[in-house]
Design an enzyme around this catalytic site. Sequence first.
Site, PDB file in Angstrom:
ATOM      1  CG  HIS A 107      -1.961  -1.087   1.157  1.00 37.53           C
ATOM      2  ND1 HIS A 107      -2.431  -1.751   2.266  1.00 37.53           N
ATOM      3  CD2 HIS A 107      -2.605  -1.594   0.070  1.00 37.53           C
ATOM      4  CE1 HIS A 107      -3.353  -2.625   1.863  1.00 37.53           C
ATOM      5  NE2 HIS A 107      -3.466  -2.556   0.548  1.00 37.53           N
ATOM      6  CD  GLU A 110      -1.161   0.641   4.551  1.00 40.12           C
ATOM      7  OE1 GLU A 110      -0.617  -0.468   4.726  1.00 40.12           O
ATOM      8  OE2 GLU A 110      -2.385   0.764   4.330  1.00 40.12           O
ATOM      9  CG  HIS A 214       0.172  -3.800   5.235  1.00 42.13           C
ATOM     10  ND1 HIS A 214      -0.673  -3.450   4.223  1.00 42.13           N
ATOM     11  CD2 HIS A 214       0.722  -4.995   4.874  1.00 42.13           C
ATOM     12  CE1 HIS A 214      -0.652  -4.372   3.282  1.00 42.13           C
ATOM     13  NE2 HIS A 214       0.187  -5.331   3.649  1.00 42.13           N
ATOM     14  CD  GLU A 305      -2.027  -3.338   9.176  1.00 39.60           C
ATOM     15  OE1 GLU A 305      -1.621  -2.169   9.020  1.00 39.60           O
ATOM     16  OE2 GLU A 305      -2.681  -3.959   8.313  1.00 39.60           O
TER      17      GLU A 305
HETATM   18 ZN   LIG Z   1      -1.972  -1.855   4.194  1.00 38.57          ZN
END
Ligand SMILES: [Zn+2]
Length: 466
Positions: A107, A110, A214, A305
Amino acid sequence: MRAAAADVVGILILCLASAAAALDFKYHHAKELEEYLRGVHAAYPSLTHLHSIGRSVEGLYNFTLILKNVFSPSPLKGRDLWVLVLGRFPTHHKIGIPEFKYVANMHGDETVGREILLHLIDFLVTSYGRDPVITRLLNNTRIHIMPTMNPDGFEATKMPDCYYTRGRYNRNGEDLNRNFPDAFENNSARIQPETRAVMDWIKKETFVLSANLHGGALVASYTFDNGNPVTGSLEGYSKSPDDDVFIHLARTYSSNHASMYKGTGCDSRQTFPEGITNGYSWYQLEGGMQDYNYVWGQCFEITLELSCCKYPPEDQLGKFWRDNKVALIEYIKQVHLGVKGQVTDKNGNPIPNAIVEAKGRPHICPYRTNEQGEYFLLLLPGTYVINATVPGFKSMLKTVEIRDNTGNFSALKQDFSFPDVSDKITSRVASCPKIPLYQEFTRASAAVKPTVHILVLMTVMLLIFK
Ligand SMILES: [Zn+2]
Ligand SMILES: *[C@@H]1O[C@H](CO)[C@@H](O)[C@H](O)[C@H]1NC(C)=O
Ligand SMILES: *[C@@H]1O[C@H](CO)[C@@H](O)[C@H](O)[C@H]1NC(C)=O
Ligand SMILES: *[C@@H]1O[C@H](CO)[C@@H](O)[C@H](O)[C@H]1NC(C)=O
Ligand SMILES: *[C@@H]1O[C@H](CO)[C@@H](O)[C@H](O)[C@H]1NC(C)=O
Ligand SMILES: *[C@@H]1O[C@H](CO)[C@@H](O)[C@H](O)[C@H]1NC(C)=O
């Protein structure tokens, strides 16, 4: 005179090494990223290998660029998808040495993973030969690092921005973490060049363990991201046959991170006990990369994350690196969990495509040996029966006692030797079952007891016919 010359060479080497080591805590855009990776490879040529696994979209549909390309002797399409490989044997696979990967920035908005992976590279190359743990890790593991899977999305994002932006997507507006084939439903999204490059890469290398970096939350999430009643969706948790291993992997990361293990997440509404979660329990998604790795790539992948703010200011990057450094290293060591070995015939010829699995935890697409007849199974300490199957022969079963040997950088070794099979294996590779792989109610899974389904089914029927 000779001494002086040697000194000059020594100083040159030092300069090269420190040029590569001087890595600022700032964002590296496409050109700087490439320069940095080239610099590291130039300074550590025998410890690293730099290659591009493909190119991104940008330019493919850009008329200015298309026109330019027509007249250019070296047409440009997209941005390179760089991978730096580190290890004692960086250019190729060695029997017994497992392949590990980190992928960040799929992404584009990110961004923390993209930068901390550069610092991880810096740390690994500068510690080799000095720090005994890192030296042994690199002697016994081949580590692939891809700082960005979505270079176009990153360049399209205005910095810094804590929240969702269009830079999340690739140049065609596709979410790359919804773009992979899905085990539970037919994914209609058109496979993007970035996704295709990663799929080909996964097919080519014998990856065993991986993580996908992420931002926008603080948690380690594990497979499955999608599911159906067979994997436990009715209970709000989509369980793989290796759920115990995945929990251990996610916990290894969160418990070695400066704060993830506290599980407070990013706001009081969303908490994660121990800083981990099953992907489906958090929220269901289709076409994710971690499920793809596990089902089709024979590679255990988790999703990390790492920051509440997706694209934080540069002055916070140093703290993000320090918070994640130990966890990043401890997680790589887990590639040495479980058992590994080679399947050969009695003359020692490797047998590719043999099915090797631990009894009681069958994979929906059975895990098979690679070209060199090797298998790698991540398993927690305990007693297991390992089942090796070559078409046309009786399965070979071996009981193994697995201990945690990750600190020694080697899984337990267990080889299998079959009689002469050369004429029999016309390598008829059975493919995976058709999507959806996990048929609702028709296939008894090791993950969920069938009796539960019958109960659920009866309840549903009672409700319908009430
Ligand atoms: Zn992501
Ligand atoms: C097209 O490519 C040119 C040249 O690289 C670039 O300057 C321009 O921003 C691109 N346009 C779009 C819409 O991406
Ligand atoms: C790592 O490998 C190198 C090259 O084979 C060897 O010289 C060195 O002793 C090894 N180091 C450790 C700590 O295993
Ligand atoms: C997916 O497509 C295949 C064949 O194209 C079909 O047999 C199957 O039923 C479809 N599955 C779902 C869940 O739609
Ligand atoms: C061993 O694996 C093969 C192939 O998956 C399977 O057909 C067989 O039933 C297994 N044997 C045992 C004893 O689990
Ligand atoms: C580590 O591995 C070596 C051989 O590679 C073995 O001799 C040693 O006993 C192992 N140590 C532990 C603690 O398992």
